[in-house]
Design a protein around this motif. Structure first.
Motif, mmCIF file in Angstrom:
data_model
loop_
_atom_site.group_PDB
_atom_site.id
_atom_site.type_symbol
_atom_site.label_atom_id
_atom_site.label_comp_id
_atom_site.label_asym_id
_atom_site.label_seq_id
_atom_site.Cartn_x
_atom_site.Cartn_y
_atom_site.Cartn_z
ATOM 1 N N VAL A 160 0.631 -1.207 0.089
ATOM 2 C CA VAL A 160 -0.128 -0.002 0.118
ATOM 3 C C VAL A 160 0.723 1.124 0.082
ATOM 4 O O VAL A 160 0.457 2.356 -0.639
ATOM 5 N N ARG A 161 1.797 1.311 0.686
ATOM 6 C CA ARG A 161 2.667 2.321 0.763
ATOM 7 C C ARG A 161 3.482 2.626 -0.609
ATOM 8 O O ARG A 161 3.669 3.758 -1.066
ATOM 9 N N THR A 192 -5.581 5.078 4.918
ATOM 10 C CA THR A 192 -4.339 4.277 4.930
ATOM 11 C C THR A 192 -3.200 5.545 4.964
ATOM 12 O O THR A 192 -2.033 5.069 5.190
ATOM 13 N N GLY A 193 -3.597 6.774 4.791
ATOM 14 C CA GLY A 193 -2.645 7.777 4.618
ATOM 15 C C GLY A 193 -2.097 7.773 3.274
ATOM 16 O O GLY A 193 -1.295 8.478 2.676
ATOM 17 N N LYS A 213 3.778 10.676 6.685
ATOM 18 C CA LYS A 213 3.116 11.520 5.491
ATOM 19 C C LYS A 213 3.654 11.371 4.404
ATOM 20 O O LYS A 213 4.696 11.108 4.034
ATOM 21 N N ARG A 214 2.709 10.932 3.378
ATOM 22 C CA ARG A 214 3.195 10.618 2.065
ATOM 23 C C ARG A 214 3.748 11.894 1.396
ATOM 24 O O ARG A 214 3.311 12.932 1.621
ATOM 25 N N THR A 263 -1.887 -0.733 11.031
ATOM 26 C CA THR A 263 -0.663 -0.219 10.934
ATOM 27 C C THR A 263 -0.496 0.925 9.894
ATOM 28 O O THR A 263 -0.060 2.113 10.408
ATOM 29 N N LEU A 264 -1.226 0.705 8.677
ATOM 30 C CA LEU A 264 -1.286 2.223 7.809
ATOM 31 C C LEU A 264 -2.185 3.301 8.572
ATOM 32 O O LEU A 264 -1.578 4.292 8.463
#
Length: 365
Positions: A42-43, A192-193, A363-364, A232-233
């Motif tokens: 996901v990240r 999820t950020g 933070k993306r 966790t996300l």
């Protein structure tokens, strides 16, 4: 003991290696491959979640906006058709009933999405405050929800539709999007950020949509993801979890979501006075980020001390897959909330040192 509830996707979890757990009365996958792998997908790429356990209500009628204005902390009058808004519902004392998302489908037609564990409680609360000119319906069983999240989410989902997804900007949505024959409400929201979409479809379309998304997303390395990675996300992005950062005893402002509390809107809403005082006079306690100095993981419910005095407790904690550090969120007395304050977390029989740090942890870019 009553049987666990299942989403329409339950039948296909096994095909993808899903390991299920009891999550608030639902039989849901905690992971498919591993929490770490899914978190990284996901990240870095894209991940697909089954979030069909979430609750959906419709609020329709000439007085719909007025009604919602008395129930939620945000200002619904600012919400345009095609827009989504994050808000909380509070009790009179400012404690939180739930946090939710409001979608404005038409001027007098709203979709409300609530947390799975709160469906009945929220519906009862909303029903008990119903006003004339509003029809409230619980349509949770008529809706399935998938979430595709990650930097490549748009690229993957775009393969299934001619609708230009780049035109659906953050916290906006489009209804009746054709995803290869399945009509869905698609919103650019998530937990999820990361960038991504939440897809509200008919339960009978959920399985084929799940399969199609994973199939077309194979090239991008899209993985099916469970609740473990979802937690966790959301934790790294400092998104609150009801029952932990938000409860009937924790206000939205103490939880750090004051941006969704508009105490200056004209309408009176439950908890307005308390929340106004908290915004104007300051807090007695608030949720802060903790990073462990000593070796140990701060878990939900662990007590936080300074000297011999308990100054708070951990609401969520884990080893952050992105930061590779042991971190937590804790509700602490305001005197111990400044950055770099040293506290101790009671981990089993030991008190371990931790430091108050800035959040979100991630933070993306």
């Amino acid at each position: 003991m009553s049987a666990l509830k299942r989403t329409p996707l339950f039948e296909v979890y096994g095909e993808y290696g899903g390991k299920t757990i009891d999550f608030g009365g639902w039989d849901l996958p905690v992971q498919f491959s591993s929490i770490k792998e899914e978190h990284e997908a996901v990240r870095e790429r894209a991940g697909l979640f089954d979030v069909s356990h979430m609750g959906e209500f419709t609020v329709i009628g000439p007085s719909a906006e007025q009604y919602l204005q008395t129930l939620v902390t945000n200002d619904v009058s600012k919400l345009k058709v095609g827009g989504a808004q994050y808000a909380a519902m509070c009790y009179a004392d400012g404690g939180t009933v739930d946090d939710l998302i409001i979608y404005r489908k038409q001027e007098t037609d709203f979709l409300i999405v609530v947390n799975a564990s709160n469906i009945e409680k929220d519906f009862d609360w909303m029903e008990s405050h119903l006003i004339e000119g509003v029809e409230l319906k619980n349509i949770s069983n008529e809706v399935s929800q998938l979430a595709i999240q990650g930097p490549l989410a748009e690229q993957v989902l775009q393969k299934l539709t001619t609708t230009n997804l780049s035109e659906i900007t953050f916290f906006k949505f489009q209804d009746e999007v054709d995803l290869q024959g399945a009509k869905a409400l698609v919103s650019r929201t998530g937990y999820t950020g990361e960038d991504g979409f939440e897809i509200y479809c008919k339960p009978e379309d959920a399985v084929s949509l799940w399969r199609k998304i994973l199939e077309v997303g194979n090239e991008e390395g899209t993985l099916p993801c469970g609740l473990g990675a979802r937690d966790t996300l959301r934790f790294e992005a400092r998104l609150p979890l009801y029952g932990q950062e938000l409860t009937k005893d924790i206000t939205p402002i103490e939880a750090g979501i004051g941006f969704a509390v508009k105490v200056d809107k004209e309408s009176d809403f439950f908890g307005k006075e308390t929340l106004k005082q908290q915004k104007e006079k300051g807090l007695e306690r608030k949720i802060v980020g903790l990073e462990m100095i000593d070796k140990g993981i701060p878990r939900t419910g662990y007590e936080v001390f300074v000297g011999d005095t308990q100054v708070g407790f951990v609401t969520s904690g884990t080893q952050s897959p992105t930061l590779k550090k042991n971190v937590g969120l804790a509700l602490v007395n305001i005197d111990f909330a400044p950055l770099n304050t040293i506290v101790e977390v009671q981990v089993r029989k030991k008190r371990l040192k931790a430091q108050v740090v800035k959040t979100p942890f991630y933070k993306r870019g």
